[in-house]
Design a protein around this motif. Structure first.
Motif, mmCIF file in Angstrom:
data_model
loop_
_atom_site.group_PDB
_atom_site.id
_atom_site.type_symbol
_atom_site.label_atom_id
_atom_site.label_comp_id
_atom_site.label_asym_id
_atom_site.label_seq_id
_atom_site.Cartn_x
_atom_site.Cartn_y
_atom_site.Cartn_z
ATOM 1 N N ARG A 165 0.821 -1.206 0.000
ATOM 2 C CA ARG A 165 0.000 0.000 0.000
ATOM 3 C C ARG A 165 0.862 1.268 0.000
ATOM 4 N N ASP A 167 3.589 1.669 -1.773
ATOM 5 C CA ASP A 167 3.777 1.841 -3.216
ATOM 6 C C ASP A 167 5.174 2.297 -3.627
ATOM 7 N N LEU A 360 -4.021 4.286 0.473
ATOM 8 C CA LEU A 360 -3.508 3.528 -0.672
ATOM 9 C C LEU A 360 -2.939 4.529 -1.675
#
Length: 411
Positions: A165, A167, A360
């Motif tokens: 999440r 990233d 996210l």
């Protein structure tokens, strides 16, 4: 001598009276109530349909027939000689008790035995009930086969999902290494296998975004080179042009190894995603959702023909706010070169997702890339700033922000 002869002689029967069919001579036995001579026994003579009856033809002699009750009346009146009672009029034959018991048991067994078709029906029902019972008893263990994993394995998989999440490339690489070790130890852990495909697909999407960024940067450098060479506005224009050419060469050099890494990773993730396609007909909901999530993201990043169908299927099985189906659709829009209408729709969906789930970070990066596709650098810059505020280690967001600043119109 005479007496002995008489004793051995067969007694003569009275003259036979032939039975007449269809109303022949009156000497024959009359039907429908015609009377016979009193005291004379009734001897019947038959003739085959239509055969002639004469005095010399005796026909077929039948035994005397006595109607029920007539013999008793004749005996009471003293009329005629007594005639032996026929066999069918004799008393019933008594069987031994053991035979009677055996007969009753046989009759009960026959009565209680079902027919062959009923036996087959009952046998089929028993077999079906056995199969159903076995399935019911086995289903809980089969259903919870992923839940039977050790708690440490489940915790490790969840930790990898949290890292994804964030990233950034460092967190993602940690998640990939953890998931590879987990799937090697537990090769039947479906959710861990699916999460590994998700991580590799996100990594592939980021590498493709980096390749696109380098391509765009090379195009911008080439445009600047052409403009300066054509204008020759300054004394040092030639040295500036040469410097821009050197930068462009560096960009091209970076693109070569990146393309090799993309091809290698593409082959790796393709194999893992193909293995996920061999799914059972029925499986627990968490495993099904994880499998569809992995396949949808892989298809979106690789611009597969069934990408949109898989994204829609994922939307039907995942819970709100439909995060990963929205990400999969946006990845497909970017990798496939979708028309402006699809780009605008994906931008709207990503905005709604960011409002519902702000932790996210992938939707922020995808939104910035779509904004650049729409020639909206201000929107892209705003989203990239948000990413860096949430995760300062997000290297791709930093590079894209530099690209936005470089592509801004010169005064």
């Amino acid at each position: 001598m005479s007496d002995s002869a008489d004793a051995g002689a067969v007694p003569e029967l009275p003259a036979e009276r032939s039975t007449s069919l269809y109303g022949e001579a009156s000497s024959s036995t009359e039907l429908f109530g015609a009377a016979n001579a009193p005291g004379s026994p009734v001897n019947r003579k038959t003739s085959v349909y239509g055969a002639a009856t004469d005095a010399g033809s005796h026909g077929v002699n039948l035994p005397p027939m006595e109607l029920p009750g007539l013999g008793a009346l004749g005996a009471a009146g003293g009329q005629g000689p007594s005639t032996p009672e026929p066999a069918y009029r004799r008393g019933a034959v008594s069987l031994p008790p053991e035979l009677l018991s055996a007969n009753r048991e046989s009759a009960d067994l026959v009565a209680s035995t079902p027919s062959s078709s009923s036996s087959r029906l009952w046998l089929g029902l028993v077999v079906a009930a056995g199969v159903l019972l076995a399935g019911v008893l086995a289903y809980p263990a089969w259903k919870n086969r992923d839940a039977d994993m050790p708690a440490t394995a489940v915790t490790e998989k969840e930790r990898a999902s949290v890292l994804l999440r964030r990233d950034d490339s460092v967190s993602r690489d940690q998640a990939i290494q953890s998931l590879k070790a987990l799937t090697a130890t537990y090769p039947k852990y479906t959710e861990a296998q699916a999460e590994l495909v998700v991580a590799l697909s996100l990594r592939l999407g980021e590498l493709q975004a980096e390749a696109e960024r380098l391509r765009t940067q090379g195009e911008l450098l080439q445009r600047d080179i052409d403009e300066r060479a054509a204008a020759q506005a300054t004394v040092d224009w030639e040295s500036r042009v040469n410097a821009l050419k050197a930068q462009r060469e560096d960009v091209i050099k970076l693109g070569g190894p990146l393309r090799i890494e993309i091809d290698r990773l593409r082959k790796e993730v393709d194999v893992l995603a193909e293995a996920l396609e061999a799914a059972p007909e029925v499986e627990p909901t968490p495993a099904l959702a994880a499998r569809v999530k992995a396949r949808a993201l892989h298809a979106g990043v690789t611009a597969a023909p069934d990408a949109l169908a898989l994204a829609e299927r994922l939307r039907n099985v995942e819970g709100a706010p439909k995060a990963w189906s929205t990400v999969a659709r946006a990845e497909y829009v970017l990798s496939s070169g979708s028309p402006p209408e699809s780009v605008a729709q994906s931008v709207s969906e990503l905005e709604a997702l960011r409002q519902a789930d702000g932790t996210l970070l992938r939707p922020y990066v995808l939104g910035a890339r779509l904004a650049l596709r729409q020639k909206d650098p201000a929107a892209a810059r705003s989203l990239l700033d948000d990413v860096l505020a949430l995760n300062k280690n997000h290297e791709l967001a930093r590079k894209l922000l530099e690209q936005v600043s470089t592509s801004a119109p010169r005064p």
